[in-house]
Write a protein that holds these residues in place. Sequence first.
Motif, PDB file in Angstrom:
ATOM      1  N   TRP A 139     -77.396  62.325  -9.648  1.00  0.00           N
ATOM      2  CA  TRP A 139     -77.408  61.668  -8.140  1.00  0.00           C
ATOM      3  C   TRP A 139     -77.553  60.084  -8.238  1.00  0.00           C
ATOM      4  CZ3 TRP A 139     -75.940  63.869  -3.459  1.00  0.00           C
ATOM      5  CH2 TRP A 139     -75.856  65.248  -3.403  1.00  0.00           C
ATOM      6  N   VAL A 140     -76.568  59.369  -7.853  1.00  0.00           N
ATOM      7  CA  VAL A 140     -76.527  58.040  -8.064  1.00  0.00           C
ATOM      8  C   VAL A 140     -77.281  57.499  -6.678  1.00  0.00           C
ATOM      9  CG1 VAL A 140     -75.510  55.717  -8.185  1.00  0.00           C
ATOM     10  CG2 VAL A 140     -74.733  57.687  -9.680  1.00  0.00           C
ATOM     11  N   PHE A 141     -78.487  57.035  -6.654  1.00  0.00           N
ATOM     12  CA  PHE A 141     -79.024  56.468  -5.370  1.00  0.00           C
ATOM     13  C   PHE A 141     -78.670  54.972  -5.334  1.00  0.00           C
ATOM     14  CE2 PHE A 141     -82.801  54.992  -2.724  1.00  0.00           C
ATOM     15  CZ  PHE A 141     -82.484  55.895  -1.727  1.00  0.00           C
ATOM     16  N   VAL A 142     -78.321  54.320  -4.193  1.00  0.00           N
ATOM     17  CA  VAL A 142     -78.201  53.112  -3.768  1.00  0.00           C
ATOM     18  C   VAL A 142     -79.138  52.506  -2.762  1.00  0.00           C
ATOM     19  CG1 VAL A 142     -76.530  51.326  -3.479  1.00  0.00           C
ATOM     20  CG2 VAL A 142     -75.898  53.005  -4.793  1.00  0.00           C
ATOM     21  N   PRO A 143     -80.266  52.142  -2.908  1.00  0.00           N
ATOM     22  CA  PRO A 143     -81.220  51.855  -1.748  1.00  0.00           C
ATOM     23  C   PRO A 143     -80.253  50.407  -0.891  1.00  0.00           C
ATOM     24  CG  PRO A 143     -82.342  51.463  -3.807  1.00  0.00           C
ATOM     25  CD  PRO A 143     -80.738  51.654  -4.190  1.00  0.00           C
ATOM     26  N   CYS A 144     -81.033  50.384   0.157  1.00  0.00           N
ATOM     27  CA  CYS A 144     -80.155  49.418   1.248  1.00  0.00           C
ATOM     28  C   CYS A 144     -81.003  47.927   1.253  1.00  0.00           C
ATOM     29  CB  CYS A 144     -80.137  49.771   2.487  1.00  0.00           C
ATOM     30  SG  CYS A 144     -81.510  50.234   3.382  1.00  0.00           S
ATOM     31  N   GLY A 145     -82.169  48.246   0.703  1.00  0.00           N
ATOM     32  CA  GLY A 145     -83.277  46.973   0.821  1.00  0.00           C
ATOM     33  C   GLY A 145     -84.366  47.021   1.898  1.00  0.00           C
ATOM     34  N   ASP A 146     -84.078  48.114   2.681  1.00  0.00           N
ATOM     35  CA  ASP A 146     -85.163  48.284   3.752  1.00  0.00           C
ATOM     36  C   ASP A 146     -86.193  49.241   3.356  1.00  0.00           C
ATOM     37  OD1 ASP A 146     -86.281  49.853   6.100  1.00  0.00           O
ATOM     38  OD2 ASP A 146     -85.516  48.155   7.354  1.00  0.00           O
ATOM     39  N   SER A 178     -80.578  65.048 -11.899  1.00  0.00           N
ATOM     40  CA  SER A 178     -81.568  64.017 -12.067  1.00  0.00           C
ATOM     41  C   SER A 178     -80.872  62.881 -11.057  1.00  0.00           C
ATOM     42  CB  SER A 178     -81.341  63.413 -13.299  1.00  0.00           C
ATOM     43  OG  SER A 178     -80.087  63.137 -13.857  1.00  0.00           O
ATOM     44  N   ILE A 179     -81.675  62.053 -10.817  1.00  0.00           N
ATOM     45  CA  ILE A 179     -81.223  60.916 -10.021  1.00  0.00           C
ATOM     46  C   ILE A 179     -81.578  59.703 -10.610  1.00  0.00           C
ATOM     47  CG2 ILE A 179     -82.029  59.637  -8.036  1.00  0.00           C
ATOM     48  CD1 ILE A 179     -83.510  62.255  -6.842  1.00  0.00           C
ATOM     49  N   ILE A 180     -80.688  58.688 -10.703  1.00  0.00           N
ATOM     50  CA  ILE A 180     -80.708  57.580 -11.273  1.00  0.00           C
ATOM     51  C   ILE A 180     -80.550  56.382 -10.008  1.00  0.00           C
ATOM     52  CG2 ILE A 180     -78.161  57.296 -11.496  1.00  0.00           C
ATOM     53  CD1 ILE A 180     -78.858  55.926 -14.566  1.00  0.00           C
ATOM     54  N   THR A 181     -81.245  55.295  -9.980  1.00  0.00           N
ATOM     55  CA  THR A 181     -81.194  54.265  -8.939  1.00  0.00           C
ATOM     56  C   THR A 181     -80.261  53.049  -9.453  1.00  0.00           C
ATOM     57  OG1 THR A 181     -83.016  55.242  -8.046  1.00  0.00           O
ATOM     58  CG2 THR A 181     -82.296  52.904  -7.511  1.00  0.00           C
ATOM     59  N   VAL A 182     -79.530  52.394  -8.578  1.00  0.00           N
ATOM     60  CA  VAL A 182     -78.872  51.230  -9.018  1.00  0.00           C
ATOM     61  C   VAL A 182     -79.111  50.125  -7.826  1.00  0.00           C
ATOM     62  CG1 VAL A 182     -76.722  52.084  -7.873  1.00  0.00           C
ATOM     63  CG2 VAL A 182     -76.553  50.017  -9.271  1.00  0.00           C
ATOM     64  N   ASP A 183     -79.484  49.059  -8.306  1.00  0.00           N
ATOM     65  CA  ASP A 183     -80.089  47.850  -7.507  1.00  0.00           C
ATOM     66  C   ASP A 183     -78.972  47.204  -7.019  1.00  0.00           C
ATOM     67  OD1 ASP A 183     -81.236  45.723  -6.209  1.00  0.00           O
ATOM     68  OD2 ASP A 183     -82.529  45.344  -7.750  1.00  0.00           O
ATOM     69  N   ARG A 184     -78.909  46.702  -5.766  1.00  0.00           N
ATOM     70  CA  ARG A 184     -77.604  46.392  -5.107  1.00  0.00           C
ATOM     71  C   ARG A 184     -77.778  44.643  -5.578  1.00  0.00           C
ATOM     72  NH1 ARG A 184     -75.189  48.384   0.320  1.00  0.00           N
ATOM     73  NH2 ARG A 184     -76.271  50.325   0.682  1.00  0.00           N
ATOM     74  N   GLU A 185     -78.944  44.200  -5.847  1.00  0.00           N
ATOM     75  CA  GLU A 185     -79.043  43.012  -6.437  1.00  0.00           C
ATOM     76  C   GLU A 185     -79.070  42.638  -7.695  1.00  0.00           C
ATOM     77  OE1 GLU A 185     -79.271  40.681  -4.012  1.00  0.00           O
ATOM     78  OE2 GLU A 185     -79.115  42.411  -2.321  1.00  0.00           O
ATOM     79  N   ASP A 186     -78.724  43.615  -8.604  1.00  0.00           N
ATOM     80  CA  ASP A 186     -78.360  43.646 -10.105  1.00  0.00           C
ATOM     81  C   ASP A 186     -77.161  43.271 -10.457  1.00  0.00           C
ATOM     82  OD1 ASP A 186     -78.347  44.036 -12.629  1.00  0.00           O
ATOM     83  OD2 ASP A 186     -79.198  45.836 -12.752  1.00  0.00           O
ATOM     84  N   PRO A 187     -77.014  41.867 -10.810  1.00  0.00           N
ATOM     85  CA  PRO A 187     -75.752  41.092 -11.144  1.00  0.00           C
ATOM     86  C   PRO A 187     -74.883  41.987 -12.436  1.00  0.00           C
ATOM     87  CG  PRO A 187     -77.734  39.862 -12.210  1.00  0.00           C
ATOM     88  CD  PRO A 187     -78.047  40.912 -11.454  1.00  0.00           C
ATOM     89  N   LYS A 188     -75.640  42.930 -13.165  1.00  0.00           N
ATOM     90  CA  LYS A 188     -74.982  43.772 -14.331  1.00  0.00           C
ATOM     91  C   LYS A 188     -74.457  44.844 -13.576  1.00  0.00           C
ATOM     92  CE  LYS A 188     -78.337  42.444 -17.952  1.00  0.00           C
ATOM     93  NZ  LYS A 188     -79.462  42.772 -18.939  1.00  0.00           N
ATOM     94  N   GLU A 189     -74.617  45.245 -12.212  1.00  0.00           N
ATOM     95  CA  GLU A 189     -73.943  46.262 -11.674  1.00  0.00           C
ATOM     96  C   GLU A 189     -73.248  45.997 -10.694  1.00  0.00           C
ATOM     97  OE1 GLU A 189     -74.433  48.770 -13.200  1.00  0.00           O
ATOM     98  OE2 GLU A 189     -76.186  48.418 -14.840  1.00  0.00           O
ATOM     99  N   VAL A 190     -72.685  44.755 -10.530  1.00  0.00           N
ATOM    100  CA  VAL A 190     -71.579  44.547  -9.405  1.00  0.00           C
ATOM    101  C   VAL A 190     -70.583  45.249  -9.420  1.00  0.00           C
ATOM    102  CG1 VAL A 190     -70.194  42.701  -8.537  1.00  0.00           C
ATOM    103  CG2 VAL A 190     -72.610  41.931  -9.178  1.00  0.00           C
ATOM    104  N   PHE A 191     -69.765  45.548 -10.483  1.00  0.00           N
ATOM    105  CA  PHE A 191     -68.635  46.158 -10.536  1.00  0.00           C
ATOM    106  C   PHE A 191     -68.878  47.647 -10.257  1.00  0.00           C
ATOM    107  CE2 PHE A 191     -65.421  48.706 -12.644  1.00  0.00           C
ATOM    108  CZ  PHE A 191     -64.166  48.282 -11.997  1.00  0.00           C
ATOM    109  N   PHE A 192     -70.322  48.246 -10.742  1.00  0.00           N
ATOM    110  CA  PHE A 192     -70.020  49.577 -10.437  1.00  0.00           C
ATOM    111  C   PHE A 192     -70.514  49.909  -9.026  1.00  0.00           C
ATOM    112  CE2 PHE A 192     -73.864  53.072 -11.347  1.00  0.00           C
ATOM    113  CZ  PHE A 192     -73.032  54.124 -10.877  1.00  0.00           C
ATOM    114  N   LEU A 193     -71.052  48.966  -8.288  1.00  0.00           N
ATOM    115  CA  LEU A 193     -71.260  49.101  -6.992  1.00  0.00           C
ATOM    116  C   LEU A 193     -70.091  48.851  -6.269  1.00  0.00           C
ATOM    117  CD1 LEU A 193     -74.546  46.820  -6.610  1.00  0.00           C
ATOM    118  CD2 LEU A 193     -74.363  49.544  -6.048  1.00  0.00           C
ATOM    119  N   GLU A 194     -69.174  48.001  -6.620  1.00  0.00           N
ATOM    120  CA  GLU A 194     -67.761  47.861  -6.119  1.00  0.00           C
ATOM    121  C   GLU A 194     -66.999  48.976  -6.107  1.00  0.00           C
ATOM    122  OE1 GLU A 194     -66.927  42.966  -6.728  1.00  0.00           O
ATOM    123  OE2 GLU A 194     -66.516  44.537  -8.425  1.00  0.00           O
ATOM    124  N   MET A 195     -67.158  49.924  -7.164  1.00  0.00           N
ATOM    125  CA  MET A 195     -66.346  51.042  -7.329  1.00  0.00           C
ATOM    126  C   MET A 195     -67.031  52.138  -6.175  1.00  0.00           C
ATOM    127  SD  MET A 195     -65.567  51.958 -11.318  1.00  0.00           S
ATOM    128  CE  MET A 195     -67.325  51.728 -11.863  1.00  0.00           C
TER     129      MET A 195
END
Length: 311
Positions: free
Chosen positions: A139-146, A195-212
Amino acid sequence: MTSVALACNVPVFRYALERWPADPYELVVLHEGKLSAEDFAAVDTLRQADVRSDTPANFHVRTIEISAAEDSLLQDIWKKRESGNGPLLVTLYPRNAQEVPDRVVSVHPLGSQITQRSVDSPVRQQLAKRLLSGDSAVWVFVPCGDKAQDEAAFERLTVEVKKNQQSLELPPQDELEEDDLFQPENPIELRLGFSIITVDREDPKEVFFLEMLLGSEPDLESLDEPMAFPVIGRGRVLYALVGKGIFRDTVAMASRFVVGPCSCQVKEQNPGFDLLLAVDWDEKLGGAAISEPAETPSKGPILIDIPTGKK
């Protein structure tokens, strides 16, 4: 969505890992006039990792001089670029990703840091590692920042994932071994695990992953809520759960689907789209990788409901 399919005892996640090759993305370099030496070097770097390389990722690279572009989508992208910019890298979802609202994943200047990180990223490496270790789904968890929303959603997801891991069961080993589609030589342990893995919306290394992820369904990019994406097989994202949609019933629906028998063997008749991952799946799976459709079993077709668990 209901579809005609043929049943087998192999769990969906295992069947997907062994028999569903990842669909290729298209990385299109749009340019006007000749490419510079620096631009050629950037294109060459991308091609060193595409499906034709020794360490393939699931994408193809094309260079198109804009005057020769016949695709109206690419023509429109070029017209909207900022004046004076050089070549663009346009990334398109796989053509088989029929549920995505827009073919375009991203548009960035060629040679930018985001371009360099399109092929791979730390979180995607960890995701692939977990799938290859035998996880039924990650499970890829993407927080919103709140903080309040994120903590509540993550807690719900964690509780339900653990609950499903404890309550669900795989088919008995003897039933699996009797199934013609079971691949006992697969070096990856067949087990039930989430399992769960978290991706930070502010991480510059994950910009493309988040775009997908955020471009895979309408309006996801505009939603200010936490999200969770179940991923199986060779990086197939089933769908997004958003905000309060991350709860007992939706997590259970996805979990049951993932570990249930692969009643629908045709990949395109199952929900989801494939991520761009720099993994040689066939090499990792050895002789157990079967990147082609299975022979049709003798039993007749049945009707199944393919879950579309939305927010």
